[in-house]
Scaffold this motif. Structure first.
Motif, PDB file in Angstrom:
ATOM      1  N   PRO A 244      59.432  26.082  57.324  1.00 28.37           N
ATOM      2  CA  PRO A 244      58.213  26.717  57.717  1.00 28.37           C
ATOM      3  C   PRO A 244      58.567  27.935  58.391  1.00 28.37           C
ATOM      4  O   PRO A 244      59.612  28.075  58.902  1.00 28.37           O
ATOM      5  CB  PRO A 244      57.633  25.788  58.693  1.00 28.37           C
ATOM      6  CG  PRO A 244      58.384  24.564  58.549  1.00 28.37           C
ATOM      7  CD  PRO A 244      59.627  24.841  57.785  1.00 28.37           C
TER       8      PRO A 244
ATOM      9  N   ASP B 247      54.822  25.052  49.331  1.00 26.36           N
ATOM     10  CA  ASP B 247      53.896  23.947  49.595  1.00 26.36           C
ATOM     11  C   ASP B 247      53.131  23.544  48.336  1.00 26.36           C
ATOM     12  O   ASP B 247      52.687  22.412  48.199  1.00 26.36           O
ATOM     13  CB  ASP B 247      52.888  24.346  50.681  1.00 26.36           C
ATOM     14  CG  ASP B 247      53.471  24.232  52.078  1.00 26.36           C
ATOM     15  OD1 ASP B 247      54.515  23.580  52.225  1.00 26.36           O
ATOM     16  OD2 ASP B 247      52.886  24.801  53.019  1.00 26.36           O
ATOM     17  N   GLN B 248      52.970  24.506  47.421  1.00 28.11           N
ATOM     18  CA  GLN B 248      52.228  24.247  46.180  1.00 28.11           C
ATOM     19  C   GLN B 248      53.178  24.016  44.996  1.00 28.11           C
ATOM     20  O   GLN B 248      52.749  23.977  43.855  1.00 28.11           O
ATOM     21  CB  GLN B 248      51.317  25.444  45.867  1.00 28.11           C
ATOM     22  CG  GLN B 248      50.322  25.763  46.973  1.00 28.11           C
ATOM     23  CD  GLN B 248      49.622  27.088  46.730  1.00 28.11           C
ATOM     24  OE1 GLN B 248      48.805  27.211  45.834  1.00 28.11           O
ATOM     25  NE2 GLN B 248      49.945  28.105  47.522  1.00 28.11           N
TER      26      GLN B 248
ATOM     27  N   ARG C 123      47.335  25.756  54.384  1.00 28.71           N
ATOM     28  CA  ARG C 123      47.153  24.623  53.473  1.00 28.71           C
ATOM     29  C   ARG C 123      45.682  24.313  53.237  1.00 28.71           C
ATOM     30  O   ARG C 123      45.333  23.716  52.225  1.00 28.71           O
ATOM     31  CB  ARG C 123      47.868  23.387  54.026  1.00 28.71           C
ATOM     32  CG  ARG C 123      49.375  23.527  54.013  1.00 28.71           C
ATOM     33  CD  ARG C 123      50.088  22.301  54.528  1.00 28.71           C
ATOM     34  NE  ARG C 123      51.520  22.490  54.552  1.00 28.71           N
ATOM     35  CZ  ARG C 123      52.375  21.577  54.969  1.00 28.71           C
ATOM     36  NH1 ARG C 123      51.930  20.405  55.392  1.00 28.71           N
ATOM     37  NH2 ARG C 123      53.669  21.818  54.967  1.00 28.71           N
TER      38      ARG C 123
ATOM     39  N   GLN D 138      62.126  20.915  51.269  1.00 29.45           N
ATOM     40  CA  GLN D 138      60.930  21.725  51.418  1.00 29.45           C
ATOM     41  C   GLN D 138      61.341  22.958  52.178  1.00 29.45           C
ATOM     42  O   GLN D 138      62.157  22.887  53.041  1.00 29.45           O
ATOM     43  CB  GLN D 138      59.886  20.973  52.218  1.00 29.45           C
ATOM     44  CG  GLN D 138      59.399  19.741  51.508  1.00 29.45           C
ATOM     45  CD  GLN D 138      58.792  20.096  50.197  1.00 29.45           C
ATOM     46  OE1 GLN D 138      58.067  21.052  50.120  1.00 29.45           O
ATOM     47  NE2 GLN D 138      59.088  19.364  49.164  1.00 29.45           N
TER      48      GLN D 138
ATOM     49  N   ASN E 119      56.877  30.082  51.904  1.00 35.70           N
ATOM     50  CA  ASN E 119      56.538  28.723  52.325  1.00 35.70           C
ATOM     51  C   ASN E 119      55.202  28.279  51.744  1.00 35.70           C
ATOM     52  O   ASN E 119      55.009  27.116  51.393  1.00 35.70           O
ATOM     53  CB  ASN E 119      56.491  28.649  53.854  1.00 35.70           C
ATOM     54  CG  ASN E 119      57.865  28.704  54.469  1.00 35.70           C
ATOM     55  OD1 ASN E 119      58.847  28.323  53.851  1.00 35.70           O
ATOM     56  ND2 ASN E 119      57.956  29.187  55.685  1.00 35.70           N
TER      57      ASN E 119
END
Length: 277
Positions: free
Chosen positions: A52, A200-201, A168, A49, A196
């Protein structure tokens, strides 16, 4: 000296195009890498991922920038009133040095001391927000960002910090606001936050493009290079990803610290090298 270098207040010049997304090499599966993204959040064991955003790249945190005196544009004559220039509070320099050396408790104490002495010092509040984000204290980080916005409602770094923490909940609104901030004051950190948000999506093509812009604007940041490598793996570009993983390790060694796991980055390099070299 606000965390994160201030972005230029001029219209952005077109950035070089991101690496072309060629189809994956023959025999290479178009799957996501198993390395976690850079600092900032650790990636799942299956696919990295993205980091952040930064102070060290925790979601929504901006890394305090070294104090620097503003320079007048070259080839211009500047007339200013006689008298000494305002002195930079030494606490700010000491706090930043402690932050850079990863002595976070010391840095936090110095930033708090500066904030008590100068309650309207946005740099002190931004430093505290960055440390709170690193410590996963998002509520505390949000409180510091809101204090900055009370003083300076258009403060781009504080706005993007909040977006990084709250994005988010409403990703479409966060994306729209980030793009507005980028149009007004483009910066590597804003592009990194946008990357980021896309990651996240699982919008990896868009995330890779945003990470490329962040790396282009701040090529010495190892976390930006690392997240770009992760993004490239997700869009089936193993050869390009390999180069940026190596670059991220070089930059981390030069800087003396990074937010991603060095061993995991080296593991990705070994696996990709065995596939494409």
């Amino acid at each position: 000296m606000s965390p994160l270098a201030q972005a230029p207040a001029i219209a952005p010049q077109p950035l070089p195009a991101a690496p072309l997304l060629q189809p994956g090499a023959a025999g290479q599966p178009a799957v996501a890498p198993k390395a976690p993204l850079s600092p900032l959040a650790q990636a799942p064991a299956i696919a990295p991922q993205p980091l952040p955003a930064a102070p060290l790249l925790q979601p929504g945190a901006a890394e305090p920038a070294a104090p620097a005196a503003a320079e007048a544009p070259r080839n211009t004559i500047v007339v200013s009133p006689a008298g000494p220039e305002p002195a930079l509070n030494p606490l700010l320099t000491q706090a930043y040095a402690a932050f850079e050396a990863n002595r976070l408790d010391e840095a936090k104490g110095l930033y708090h001391q500066l904030a008590r002495a100068e309650p309207k010092n946005a740099d002190a509040l931004l430093g505290l927000a960055a440390i709170a984000t690193l410590e996963s204290s998002n509520d505390e980080a949000s409180r510091f960002y809101l204090q900055i916005l009370e003083l300076e409602p258009r403060h781009a770094l504080a706005q993007s910090g909040l977006i990084g923490i709250l994005g988010r909940a409403d990703p479409l609104a966060a994306e729209s606001r980030l793009k507005q901030l980028i149009a007004r004051e483009p910066s590597a950190f804003l592009y990194f936050t946008l990357g980021n948000l896309y990651a996240d999506q699982s919008q990896w093509a868009a995330a890779q493009q945003a990470y490329f812009q962040a790396h282009h604007l701040e090529p010495a940041n190892p976390d930006y290079a690392y997240n770009l490598a992760v993004g490239l793996e997700h869009v089936s570009q193993p050869r390009l990803a390999l180069g940026f993983y190596r670059r991220a390790l070089q930059l981390a060694a030069a800087r003396g610290r990074s937010n991603f796991n060095l061993a995991q980055a080296q593991e990705r390099i070994s696996k990709l090298a065995s596939q494409v070299e």
